[in-house]
Design a protein around this motif. Structure first.
Motif, short mmCIF file in Angstrom:
data_model
loop_
_atom_site.label_atom_id
_atom_site.label_comp_id
_atom_site.label_asym_id
_atom_site.label_seq_id
_atom_site.Cartn_x
_atom_site.Cartn_y
_atom_site.Cartn_z
N GLY A 99 17.25 37.74 0.43
CA GLY A 99 18.11 38.90 0.56
C GLY A 99 19.09 38.86 1.70
O GLY A 99 19.92 39.75 1.84
N LYS A 100 19.04 37.84 2.55
CA LYS A 100 19.92 37.76 3.71
C LYS A 100 21.18 36.98 3.38
O LYS A 100 21.35 35.82 3.72
N VAL A 101 22.08 37.62 2.65
CA VAL A 101 23.34 36.98 2.27
C VAL A 101 24.48 37.96 2.51
O VAL A 101 24.32 39.17 2.31
N GLN A 102 25.62 37.44 2.95
CA GLN A 102 26.74 38.30 3.32
C GLN A 102 27.67 38.61 2.15
O GLN A 102 28.28 39.68 2.12
N ARG A 103 27.78 37.70 1.21
CA ARG A 103 28.72 37.89 0.11
C ARG A 103 28.13 37.34 -1.17
O ARG A 103 27.21 36.51 -1.15
N ARG A 104 28.67 37.80 -2.30
CA ARG A 104 28.21 37.30 -3.60
C ARG A 104 29.39 37.18 -4.56
O ARG A 104 30.36 37.95 -4.49
N ARG A 105 29.26 36.23 -5.46
CA ARG A 105 30.24 36.10 -6.55
C ARG A 105 29.93 37.16 -7.60
O ARG A 105 28.78 37.29 -8.02
N VAL A 106 30.95 37.91 -8.01
CA VAL A 106 30.75 38.96 -8.99
C VAL A 106 31.78 38.85 -10.10
O VAL A 106 32.83 38.21 -9.93
N GLY A 107 31.49 39.48 -11.22
CA GLY A 107 32.46 39.61 -12.29
C GLY A 107 33.25 40.89 -12.10
O GLY A 107 32.73 41.89 -11.58
N LEU A 108 34.50 40.86 -12.51
CA LEU A 108 35.37 42.03 -12.43
C LEU A 108 36.06 42.22 -13.77
O LEU A 108 36.40 41.24 -14.44
N MET A 109 36.27 43.47 -14.13
CA MET A 109 36.98 43.78 -15.36
C MET A 109 37.98 44.90 -15.08
O MET A 109 37.66 45.84 -14.35
N CYS A 110 39.18 44.77 -15.62
CA CYS A 110 40.18 45.81 -15.40
C CYS A 110 41.17 45.83 -16.55
O CYS A 110 41.24 44.89 -17.35
N GLU A 111 41.92 46.91 -16.63
CA GLU A 111 43.03 47.01 -17.56
C GLU A 111 44.32 46.94 -16.75
O GLU A 111 44.31 47.04 -15.53
N GLY A 112 45.44 46.76 -17.45
CA GLY A 112 46.70 46.59 -16.72
C GLY A 112 47.06 45.13 -16.61
O GLY A 112 46.72 44.32 -17.48
N ALA A 113 47.70 44.75 -15.51
CA ALA A 113 48.12 43.37 -15.31
C ALA A 113 46.90 42.48 -15.06
O ALA A 113 45.93 42.91 -14.44
N PRO A 114 46.92 41.22 -15.56
CA PRO A 114 45.78 40.33 -15.37
C PRO A 114 45.55 40.00 -13.90
O PRO A 114 46.50 39.81 -13.13
N MET A 115 44.31 39.95 -13.50
CA MET A 115 43.93 39.49 -12.17
C MET A 115 44.01 37.98 -12.14
O MET A 115 43.63 37.31 -13.09
N ARG A 116 44.50 37.43 -11.05
CA ARG A 116 44.64 35.98 -10.90
C ARG A 116 43.97 35.53 -9.61
O ARG A 116 43.68 36.33 -8.72
#
Length: 257
Positions: A168-185
């Protein structure tokens, strides 16, 4: 994706879906690129060749990127991975094998564009974008790669750093993101709801399967829970995004029994 076909190892809407740093149109002014045994085969089938990590590879064929992506999910596609030195047939037989596989009406050719959007829908990392030598398996949400025995024995490189992170001692994590509008790059800033930058998108593209924009990136652990609302800066404008479970599209991998 039910099955994915590669020519040499595995049954394996737009050019911008490929990371720009790794892929660009060919020109005589650029470096001499290596060619796979299927280079002429790709050209004969309408492959649009681009530079990718020092190799000349097809980004797509006559079908659009979206059509190729969806066909792979619904049926079966053929992708050339011999540039990764994953070859299980003699070089002289590669074209013969590819030609034989294409005789199956379900099988079509797929290029780099479809491969990139498919792997992103599946929540798979691209080395150099989503993970690198500075990323631990825990930060990259890849803890499943560390077996129980290895964790107990701590007999792998980086164990003194990684094992505490598993607890549990971690500062950051890779996550999935979802959105509408312009594509995230890649490189798009991720912000909390107060507008403070907390992370960065590492990969992103429109999802042909979901008709939404999907992405991956790193955020502090306290923002990594699915359902967390965040902001993403795209084209200098902020838009809403939500942390989402991965894979974005349920997997249905073909397993040889």
């Amino acid at each position: 994706m039910q099955r994915a076909v590669s020519v040499v190892a595995r049954l394996g809407f737009r050019l911008q879906a490929i990371p720009p740093a790794l892929c660009h149109p060919l020109s005589c002014a650029q470096e001499v690129l290596r060619r796979t045994p299927l280079y002429d085969f790709h050209l004969a089938h309408g492959g649009k060749m681009v530079a990718f990590a020092g190799w000349s590879l097809p980004v797509q064929y006559r079908d659009s990127h979206t059509d190729s992506h969806l066909h792979t999910r619904q049926h079966c596609s053929l992708f050339d991975v011999s540039h990764m030195l994953q070859i299980s047939v003699p070089v002289a037989g590669a074209v013969h094998l590819a030609t034989a596989l294409l005789k199956n009406p379900e099988v079509k050719l797929a290029g780099l564009a479809a491969r990139d959007s498919l792997r992103l829908e599946a929540g798979l990392c691209l080395y150099g974008n989503d993970i690198d030598e500075h990323t631990t398996p825990v930060e990259g949400s890849l803890s499943w790669t560390l077996g129980k025995r290895r964790r107990a024995a701590m007999d792998f490189p980086g164990a003194k750093v990684i094992v505490p992170q598993l607890k549990g001692k971690v500062q950051r994590r890779r996550v999935g993101l979802m959105c509408e509008g312009a594509p995230m790059r890649a490189h798009s800033p991720i912000l909390n709801m107060e507008g403070t930058k907390i992370g960065t998108v590492t990969s992103g593209c429109p999802s042909p399967s979901l008709k939404k924009n999907v992405a991956m990136g790193y955020v502090p652990c306290e923002y990594s829970r699915p359902g967390t609302m965040l902001l993403v800066e795209v084209r200098r404008k902020q838009q809403m995004a939500v942390v989402s479970k991965m894979p974005f599209v349920p997997t249905n991998y073909y397993t040889l029994k």
